[in-house]
Write a protein that holds these residues in place. Structure first.
Motif, short mmCIF file in Angstrom:
data_model
loop_
_atom_site.label_atom_id
_atom_site.label_comp_id
_atom_site.label_asym_id
_atom_site.label_seq_id
_atom_site.Cartn_x
_atom_site.Cartn_y
_atom_site.Cartn_z
N MET A 88 3.52 -1.90 8.83
CA MET A 88 2.30 -1.11 8.72
C MET A 88 1.78 -0.80 10.12
SD MET A 88 -1.23 -1.97 6.61
CE MET A 88 -1.62 -3.44 7.57
N VAL A 173 -2.49 -1.55 0.96
CA VAL A 173 -1.33 -0.67 1.13
C VAL A 173 -0.19 -1.10 0.21
CG1 VAL A 173 0.48 0.07 2.75
CG2 VAL A 173 -1.93 0.06 3.46
N THR A 177 1.08 1.40 -2.85
CA THR A 177 2.38 2.04 -2.68
C THR A 177 3.52 1.32 -3.38
OG1 THR A 177 2.91 0.82 -0.65
CG2 THR A 177 1.65 2.87 -0.41
#
Length: 492
Positions: A88, A173, A177
């Motif tokens: 990330m 995240v 996702t």
């Protein structure tokens, strides 16, 4: 009844692993020299150092701030694909210390947010930009020192960091996702400028003159020019002075700049000289933060695996999106296109050549595989997960999708670490057809099988099947840019 899995399976897997580690490297093209390596640092790109300067790099890396992230607190997490690294990337808008000159901001939020997907097997690095104004479901984040915490809610993805820091953003995240995040790297404004200045600036083509008082009083003429640190930062942050002023157009410019930086680093003197490299890294490490498990050894492992990456295989994409109906200044991710992109990233099916060593071996042997349909494939389902009735459930789904099921059962002997579809020599196409239906499954040849008979062994990492409407294929709405290309130089 299922076939017995003896300990010989383990030795076969060991042989396969040895074969993969010794695979030949690709021919030289626009790649890094053998003494150089790539690692992901900056707002969306992986840039690296030199193995010849390893001792010096250890000294430099001491300046990187480390943060502990308790990923166990996230609960159920996406499965990890062996060998793949997902990082990330956070371009933070922190406004304290050396960054205080960039105005005031409430809390700390990502100015840029992306997932860097590093695939040594495919020899690709794909940077997936997540618009900071994306409306997603935010998980509950506990309060901690400096953060108020938050209840589950619908909100902008970048607000997660304001509520609960990097840990909350990481969890958000992953849940949004369904991509397993292995590490994070954060760089602030000062670190970005330091990188650019250490390179002597980055050559860019500016299609139209820019003047933006909200981006450091940015004033650029049209045409080819070298952007130094402050100008480069203004260029990648500028919104109101270019195009329609949207964050999406700014992402396009950031991708273009990162591609230009990659071309300059990989074709210039930075990676060829340990002293130049030392200077480059020394400029930026004080402004970089990473998780405490992204160690020097981990960086080196990633870098060695990716040292032969070609510029054309450094890719930039943005998750498919559209205006959020409740507020046109926000975006929502388009379904099922976004799910297909994330699925391809999560299962390492995006970009590059996935033919692998097995395909190369088949070519050498002159073997040709016929195309097959689900009805041509018989599947034996082996439940190595331990969940009662799972083999019957999986069999029902396979039959629904057109496959024949020849039997079910539990394994005897060694269970593979990863869920695996075993296939007879020359029947890889049949195994690929089954594996493509699964969320996560590898394929491996087994000489004891024959014809188009395959055996699906579900291990502890089993995640089930992909939704029928969400394939591993990347939709046409996903626009891919590579670092080898430039979308603006033609106008100069």
């Amino acid at each position: 009844m299922p076939r017995k899995r003896s300990s010989s399976r383990g030795s076969a897997r060991g042989h396969a692993a040895q074969k993969k580690s010794s695979r030949s490297l690709p021919s030289k093209k626009n790649r890094l020299s053998p003494s150089a390596w790539i690692a992901v640092i900056t707002t969306g790109l992986v840039i690296g150092s030199s193995l010849t300067a390893y001792a010096a790099y250890i000294d430099i890396a001491g300046g990187i701030s480390r943060e502990n992230v308790d990923t166990d607190a996230f609960g159920d997490r996406p499965s990890k694909v062996e060998g793949v690294v997902n990082i990330m990337i956070i371009g933070t808008d922190k406004r304290d210390g050396d960054n205080a000159n960039y105005g005031e901001a409430e809390g700390e939020r990502p100015d840029t947010l992306a997932i860097a997907h590093i695939s040594p097997q495919r020899e690709t690095a794909t940077i997936v930009n997540l618009p900071r104004d994306s409306m997603v479901q935010l998980p509950a984040c506990p309060a901690s020192e400096g953060y108020t915490g938050s209840d589950p809610q619908l909100g902008m993805i970048n607000s997660a960091m304001t509520y609960g820091g990097v840990s909350c953003l990481w969890d958000t995240v992953e849940k949004a996702t369904n991509v397993r995040i292995d590490h994070f790297v954060s760089v602030d404004f000062t670190g970005f400028k330091g990188m650019v200045d250490a390179l002597g600036g980055v050559e860019m083509c500016i299609p139209e003159a820019i003047h933006d008082t909200k981006a450091g009083d940015l004033d650029l003429a049209a045409g080819e020019q070298v952007l130094k640190g402050e100008e480069a930062l203004g260029y990648v942050r500028s919104r109101k002075g270019q195009g329609d002023g949207s964050d999406l157009m700014r992402i396009d410019r950031q991708q273009e700049f990162m591609a230009a930086m990659a071309r300059q680093v990989m074709s210039g003197d930075t990676l060829k000289s340990p002293s130049n490299l030392y200077s480059f890294l020394n400029e930026v490490t004080d402004s970089i933060t990473s998780d405490d498990e992204l160690t020097i050894d981990t960086m080196a492992d990633i870098a060695i695996a990716m040292r032969e990456v070609d510029l054309k295989d450094i890719n930039f994409v943005t998750v498919p999106n559209e205006p959020w109906p409740q507020n046109e200044n926000r975006v929502q991710w388009v379904t099922p296109d976004a799910e297909q992109l994330f699925q391809a990233i999560a299962t390492d099916e995006y970009g590059g050549d996935d033919s692998g060593d097995d395909a190369a071996a088949d070519d050498d042997a002159g073997a040709e595989e016929e195309s097959v349909e689900p009805g041509d494939v018989g599947v034996e389902v082996i439940n190595g997960v331990g969940t009662t009735g799972l083999a019957d459930q999986v069999s029902a789904i396979l039959r629904e999708r057109g496959f024949s099921v020849s039997g079910t059962g539990n394994p005897e002997g060694v269970i593979p670490e990863a869920s695996t579809v075993y296939y007879a020599p020359g029947a890889k196409a049949a195994a690929d057809l089954v594996a493509k239906e699964a969320m996560n499954a590898t394929v491996e040849e087994d000489s004891s099988l024959s014809g188009n008979q395959v055996q699906l062994v579900m291990s502890s990492d089993w995640r089930g099947f992909k939704d029928k409407g969400v394939s591993g294929d990347v939709p046409g709405s996903v626009k891919n840019k590579s670092a080898a290309d430039s979308t603006t130089t033609s106008v100069c």
